[in-house]
Design an enzyme around this catalytic site. Structure first.
Site, PDB file in Angstrom:
ATOM      1  N   GLU A  71     -78.900 -26.959 -12.318  1.00 52.75           N
ATOM      2  CA  GLU A  71     -78.593 -26.872 -13.740  1.00 52.75           C
ATOM      3  C   GLU A  71     -79.784 -27.319 -14.588  1.00 52.75           C
ATOM      4  O   GLU A  71     -80.137 -26.673 -15.584  1.00 52.75           O
ATOM      5  CB  GLU A  71     -77.365 -27.733 -14.071  1.00 52.75           C
ATOM      6  CG  GLU A  71     -76.119 -27.339 -13.305  1.00 52.75           C
ATOM      7  CD  GLU A  71     -75.936 -28.154 -12.032  1.00 52.75           C
ATOM      8  OE1 GLU A  71     -74.785 -28.493 -11.704  1.00 52.75           O
ATOM      9  OE2 GLU A  71     -76.966 -28.453 -11.364  1.00 52.75           O
ATOM     10  N   CYS A  97     -73.011 -32.609 -11.281  1.00 58.93           N
ATOM     11  CA  CYS A  97     -72.863 -34.018 -10.920  1.00 58.93           C
ATOM     12  C   CYS A  97     -72.710 -34.886 -12.163  1.00 58.93           C
ATOM     13  O   CYS A  97     -73.149 -34.524 -13.256  1.00 58.93           O
ATOM     14  CB  CYS A  97     -74.063 -34.483 -10.096  1.00 58.93           C
ATOM     15  SG  CYS A  97     -75.623 -34.538 -11.012  1.00 58.93           S
ATOM     16  N   ARG A 227     -89.283 -24.274  16.790  1.00 68.25           N
ATOM     17  CA  ARG A 227     -90.427 -23.370  16.935  1.00 68.25           C
ATOM     18  C   ARG A 227     -90.091 -21.962  16.458  1.00 68.25           C
ATOM     19  O   ARG A 227     -88.963 -21.508  16.543  1.00 68.25           O
ATOM     20  CB  ARG A 227     -90.910 -23.329  18.389  1.00 68.25           C
ATOM     21  CG  ARG A 227     -91.463 -24.675  18.848  1.00 68.25           C
ATOM     22  CD  ARG A 227     -92.202 -24.598  20.167  1.00 68.25           C
ATOM     23  NE  ARG A 227     -92.826 -25.874  20.479  1.00 68.25           N
ATOM     24  CZ  ARG A 227     -94.025 -26.260  20.046  1.00 68.25           C
ATOM     25  NH1 ARG A 227     -94.746 -25.436  19.284  1.00 68.25           N
ATOM     26  NH2 ARG A 227     -94.512 -27.441  20.361  1.00 68.25           N
ATOM     27  N   GLU A 288     -77.685 -32.082  21.256  1.00 68.11           N
ATOM     28  CA  GLU A 288     -78.065 -31.122  22.281  1.00 68.11           C
ATOM     29  C   GLU A 288     -77.836 -31.630  23.700  1.00 68.11           C
ATOM     30  O   GLU A 288     -78.083 -30.919  24.657  1.00 68.11           O
ATOM     31  CB  GLU A 288     -79.527 -30.704  22.097  1.00 68.11           C
ATOM     32  CG  GLU A 288     -79.751 -29.840  20.866  1.00 68.11           C
ATOM     33  CD  GLU A 288     -80.945 -28.927  21.018  1.00 68.11           C
ATOM     34  OE1 GLU A 288     -81.634 -28.992  22.053  1.00 68.11           O
ATOM     35  OE2 GLU A 288     -81.181 -28.141  20.086  1.00 68.11           O
TER      36      GLU A 288
END
Length: 366
Positions: A71, A97, A227, A288
């Site tokens: 904004e 906000c 990567r 992971e």
């Protein structure tokens, strides 16, 4: 480059809904990582005698923490171009906000600029920053919550993290058809093919942090970098998080290869891990492995999204993707909702979420 985009050249749009769709597109230009959500804003001129077409006065998007919010960027672009926004409609993907942090409150900025109406697609779930619509309404600015699936999807991970007060957790697995992550001799490279591995690197480049356990560091010596397909480092490198009490060896690739900062959390407590990362403003965490860490996060009930890469391979023996979750009957098994299924070469990626996807209808809605 300036801190805000240049004002858009005036152009007609068919409706506020079209402006919202454009605001979503603008928002995607911002980074998917970092403490702030991706937000786009389009400022529309007042309707001329009730005409359906509106003119775009200016537009903006959030470029990351410390830069103007969408904004504020749109208002700055309008000022730079000498455009009067009094009486305008601000179309924003997220509720403006009402909080002063690195930047000032957008609700106040819109009100002081003379904007007459604010249409937003997602209510702010962050208790610290919420209340912008209420502030605007109290100052005579018309507000409308107009949800769209695209805007909701755009903020899904961030909003979930903001509401929960912890990072949004994505658990990645790469398994055979029978759920193995390694053969009986321990070999695991590579279960999935190059297309799946390329996609996994693309996901790494969108998150704040990647986590593995010390067992995975010892067994696989991963670099945990994001990567590009050609092998070079992606522009964004997430934090590399190691969980567990064993030290990270001095010669480990995590220490010797370029990438994101290394964070070693010497604990097995998932709650401590998430609290420590939240304190670092981590909003999305990609877990992971290995199986022990995956089991710990699943057992703690904090996995928000699953990325299950499945290869058409059968081993019949070997290490499973997860350990014992204490499930003794099928009715007690944790379940997710399928968000997406896609083919990656010969492999398949199933994406599932704890909560219904905002961009997919439920069975009752279909």
């Amino acid at each position: 480059m300036t801190d805000h985009p240049a004002a858009a050249a005036p152009r007609a749009v068919a409706s506020v809904d079209d402006a919202m769709a454009h605001a979503v597109e603008l928002a995607t230009r911002g980074p998917s990582w970092g403490p702030n959500p991706r937000v786009g804003c389009v400022l529309l001129a007042p309707s001329a005698a009730g005409a359906p077409e509106r003119t775009v006065l200016a537009e903006g998007w959030h470029r990351g923490a410390g830069t103007p919010h969408a904004e504020a960027a749109a208002l700055a672009a309008a000022r730079e171009a000498g455009v009067d926004v009094r009486g305008a409609t601000a179309v924003v993907t997220l509720e403006p906000c009402n909080h002063t942090g690195r930047t000032g409150p957008c609700a106040v900025a819109l009100e002081q600029a003379g904007v007459a109406e604010v249409v937003y697609a997602v209510a702010d779930p962050n208790p610290v920053a919420a209340g912008g619509a209420e502030h605007l309404a109290s100052r005579g600015v018309r507000t409308e919550l107009r949800p769209t699936s695209a805007a909701t999807e755009l903020t899904h991970a961030w909003a979930t993290a903001a509401a929960a007060g912890r990072p949004y957790v994505i658990l990645k697995t790469a398994t055979t058809l029978d759920g193995r992550v390694a053969a009986a001799d321990g070999s695991s490279r590579w279960i999935t093919g190059p297309e799946a591995r390329t996609h996994a690197h693309e996901v790494r480049a969108t998150v704040d942090a990647i986590a593995v356990g010390t067992g995975t560091v010892a067994a696989d010596d991963p670099a945990l970098t994001a990567r590009r397909p050609g092998g070079g480092l992606a522009a964004h490198q997430p934090l590399r998080v190691v969980v567990g009490r064993r030290d990270v060896p001095p010669a480990a690739r995590l220490r010797t290869e370029e990438g994101g900062a290394l964070v070693h959390l010497a604990t097995h407590d998932v709650t401590e891990v998430l609290a420590a990362l939240a304190a670092r403003e981590v909003r999305t965490l990609l877990v992971e492995g290995g199986p022990r860490l995956a089991t710990a996060f699943l057992d703690a009930g904090v996995v928000d999204e699953l990325h299950a890469y499945v290869a058409p391979v059968l081993l019949g023996a070997g290490r499973g993707a997860v350990g014992d979750l204490g499930v003794t009957t099928l009715a007690d098994a944790p379940r997710w909702r399928t968000h997406d299924v896609r083919r990656l070469g010969d492999d398949v990626l199933l994406t599932a979420r704890t909560h219904p996807s905002p961009s997919r209808p439920t069975a009752q809605e279909a």
